[in-house]
Design a protein around this motif. Structure first.
Motif, PDB file in Angstrom:
ATOM      1  N   ARG A  76     -16.337  24.120  -6.599  1.00 58.21           N
ATOM      2  CA  ARG A  76     -15.225  24.210  -5.648  1.00 58.21           C
ATOM      3  C   ARG A  76     -15.023  22.893  -4.909  1.00 58.21           C
ATOM      4  O   ARG A  76     -13.902  22.466  -4.673  1.00 58.21           O
ATOM      5  CB  ARG A  76     -15.480  25.353  -4.659  1.00 58.21           C
ATOM      6  N   GLU A  77     -16.131  22.231  -4.557  1.00 51.20           N
ATOM      7  CA  GLU A  77     -16.023  20.930  -3.899  1.00 51.20           C
ATOM      8  C   GLU A  77     -15.386  19.909  -4.836  1.00 51.20           C
ATOM      9  O   GLU A  77     -14.599  19.071  -4.410  1.00 51.20           O
ATOM     10  CB  GLU A  77     -17.402  20.455  -3.426  1.00 51.20           C
ATOM     11  N   ARG A  78     -15.695  19.996  -6.113  1.00 50.82           N
ATOM     12  CA  ARG A  78     -15.063  19.096  -7.090  1.00 50.82           C
ATOM     13  C   ARG A  78     -13.566  19.374  -7.188  1.00 50.82           C
ATOM     14  O   ARG A  78     -12.764  18.447  -7.337  1.00 50.82           O
ATOM     15  CB  ARG A  78     -15.711  19.236  -8.459  1.00 50.82           C
ATOM     16  N   ASP A  79     -13.194  20.652  -7.110  1.00 48.70           N
ATOM     17  CA  ASP A  79     -11.768  20.997  -7.105  1.00 48.70           C
ATOM     18  C   ASP A  79     -11.074  20.339  -5.912  1.00 48.70           C
ATOM     19  O   ASP A  79      -9.986  19.791  -6.038  1.00 48.70           O
ATOM     20  CB  ASP A  79     -11.569  22.519  -7.032  1.00 48.70           C
ATOM     21  N   VAL A  80     -11.720  20.410  -4.752  1.00 48.67           N
ATOM     22  CA  VAL A  80     -11.164  19.805  -3.539  1.00 48.67           C
ATOM     23  C   VAL A  80     -11.060  18.290  -3.719  1.00 48.67           C
ATOM     24  O   VAL A  80     -10.040  17.680  -3.404  1.00 48.67           O
ATOM     25  CB  VAL A  80     -12.009  20.161  -2.291  1.00 48.67           C
ATOM     26  N   VAL A  81     -12.099  17.666  -4.267  1.00 46.91           N
ATOM     27  CA  VAL A  81     -12.094  16.215  -4.481  1.00 46.91           C
ATOM     28  C   VAL A  81     -10.986  15.827  -5.451  1.00 46.91           C
ATOM     29  O   VAL A  81     -10.292  14.826  -5.252  1.00 46.91           O
ATOM     30  CB  VAL A  81     -13.469  15.718  -4.976  1.00 46.91           C
ATOM     31  N   ASP A  82     -10.803  16.600  -6.515  1.00 41.42           N
ATOM     32  CA  ASP A  82      -9.735  16.305  -7.481  1.00 41.42           C
ATOM     33  C   ASP A  82      -8.374  16.254  -6.795  1.00 41.42           C
ATOM     34  O   ASP A  82      -7.570  15.357  -7.058  1.00 41.42           O
ATOM     35  CB  ASP A  82      -9.701  17.357  -8.591  1.00 41.42           C
ATOM     36  N   LEU A  83      -8.125  17.190  -5.904  1.00 41.82           N
ATOM     37  CA  LEU A  83      -6.849  17.222  -5.187  1.00 41.82           C
ATOM     38  C   LEU A  83      -6.795  16.135  -4.114  1.00 41.82           C
ATOM     39  O   LEU A  83      -5.734  15.557  -3.859  1.00 41.82           O
ATOM     40  CB  LEU A  83      -6.628  18.608  -4.581  1.00 41.82           C
ATOM     41  N   LEU A  84      -7.931  15.835  -3.523  1.00 41.18           N
ATOM     42  CA  LEU A  84      -8.017  14.770  -2.528  1.00 41.18           C
ATOM     43  C   LEU A  84      -7.653  13.425  -3.166  1.00 41.18           C
ATOM     44  O   LEU A  84      -6.886  12.644  -2.602  1.00 41.18           O
ATOM     45  CB  LEU A  84      -9.440  14.717  -1.959  1.00 41.18           C
ATOM     46  N   VAL A  85      -8.165  13.183  -4.358  1.00 39.72           N
ATOM     47  CA  VAL A  85      -7.885  11.944  -5.082  1.00 39.72           C
ATOM     48  C   VAL A  85      -6.387  11.816  -5.387  1.00 39.72           C
ATOM     49  O   VAL A  85      -5.845  10.721  -5.426  1.00 39.72           O
ATOM     50  CB  VAL A  85      -8.725  11.871  -6.381  1.00 39.72           C
ATOM     51  N   GLN A  86      -5.719  12.945  -5.555  1.00 38.90           N
ATOM     52  CA  GLN A  86      -4.276  12.935  -5.808  1.00 38.90           C
ATOM     53  C   GLN A  86      -3.473  12.671  -4.537  1.00 38.90           C
ATOM     54  O   GLN A  86      -2.260  12.540  -4.584  1.00 38.90           O
ATOM     55  CB  GLN A  86      -3.831  14.262  -6.411  1.00 38.90           C
ATOM     56  N   GLY A  87      -4.162  12.624  -3.397  1.00 40.58           N
ATOM     57  CA  GLY A  87      -3.489  12.318  -2.142  1.00 40.58           C
ATOM     58  C   GLY A  87      -2.966  13.520  -1.393  1.00 40.58           C
ATOM     59  O   GLY A  87      -2.164  13.373  -0.466  1.00 40.58           O
ATOM     60  N   LEU A  88      -3.410  14.720  -1.755  1.00 40.89           N
ATOM     61  CA  LEU A  88      -2.926  15.920  -1.083  1.00 40.89           C
ATOM     62  C   LEU A  88      -3.536  16.059   0.313  1.00 40.89           C
ATOM     63  O   LEU A  88      -4.687  15.688   0.542  1.00 40.89           O
ATOM     64  CB  LEU A  88      -3.249  17.167  -1.900  1.00 40.89           C
ATOM     65  N   SER A  89      -2.755  16.612   1.217  1.00 46.16           N
ATOM     66  CA  SER A  89      -3.227  16.895   2.570  1.00 46.16           C
ATOM     67  C   SER A  89      -4.100  18.155   2.537  1.00 46.16           C
ATOM     68  O   SER A  89      -4.122  18.885   1.541  1.00 46.16           O
ATOM     69  CB  SER A  89      -2.030  17.144   3.488  1.00 46.16           C
ATOM     70  N   ASN A  90      -4.784  18.412   3.640  1.00 44.07           N
ATOM     71  CA  ASN A  90      -5.596  19.633   3.727  1.00 44.07           C
ATOM     72  C   ASN A  90      -4.738  20.873   3.480  1.00 44.07           C
ATOM     73  O   ASN A  90      -5.150  21.800   2.792  1.00 44.07           O
ATOM     74  CB  ASN A  90      -6.270  19.735   5.089  1.00 44.07           C
TER      75      ASN A  90
END
Length: 141
Positions: A76-90
């Protein structure tokens, strides 16, 4: 994770289209100037990082350390990181993963601790392998 794979595949298709276009341009230019106009140049399609000179290779220890840090993350943390890398907000990460914003913040806190970083930018840099080497002083402005 599925969103990232779909985006990556689309980018690969787009890049392949550009490579084909460039090859067409090269062929036309060769027809115009003739085959003996200059040295033959072949530019194979390579993934970023492929074919680097020996002095350009990333330090194996740095690669291993980055891989080890990412391996500490839960799925799940990797899922969050994947989206974080794309520049998504919380908020957008929460929507994409169908979780609450406080849960995203909890995941980010855990990610920062495991990656030994202080913020989103440092986490992205560490995951992508663009973090400055240890001992390099950060300049704040």
């Amino acid at each position: 994770m599925l969103i990232i794979r779909m985006s990556a595949r689309a980018l690969i298709r787009e890049a392949a289209g550009h490579v084909r276009s460039l090859n067409n341009v090269i062929e036309r230019l060769e027809r115009l100037v003739g085959p003996d106009a200059g040295p033959e140049v072949t530019v194979p399609f390579q993934r970023p990082g492929a074919g680097k000179c020996e002095h350009e290779h990333e330090d194996e220890a740095a690669v291993a350390a980055r891989s080890e840090a990412v391996d500490k993350l839960t799925v799940r943390e990797r899922d969050v990181v994947d989206l974080l890398v794309q520049g998504l907000s919380n908020r957008l990460i929460a929507r994409a993963l169908r979780i609450s914003e406080p849960t995203v913040k909890n995941h980010l806190h855990a990610i920062f601790l495991k990656l030994e970083v202080a913020d989103r930018t440092q986490a992205i840099a560490k995951v992508l392998g663009t973090a400055p080497p240890e001992g390099v002083r950060r300049i704040s402005g």
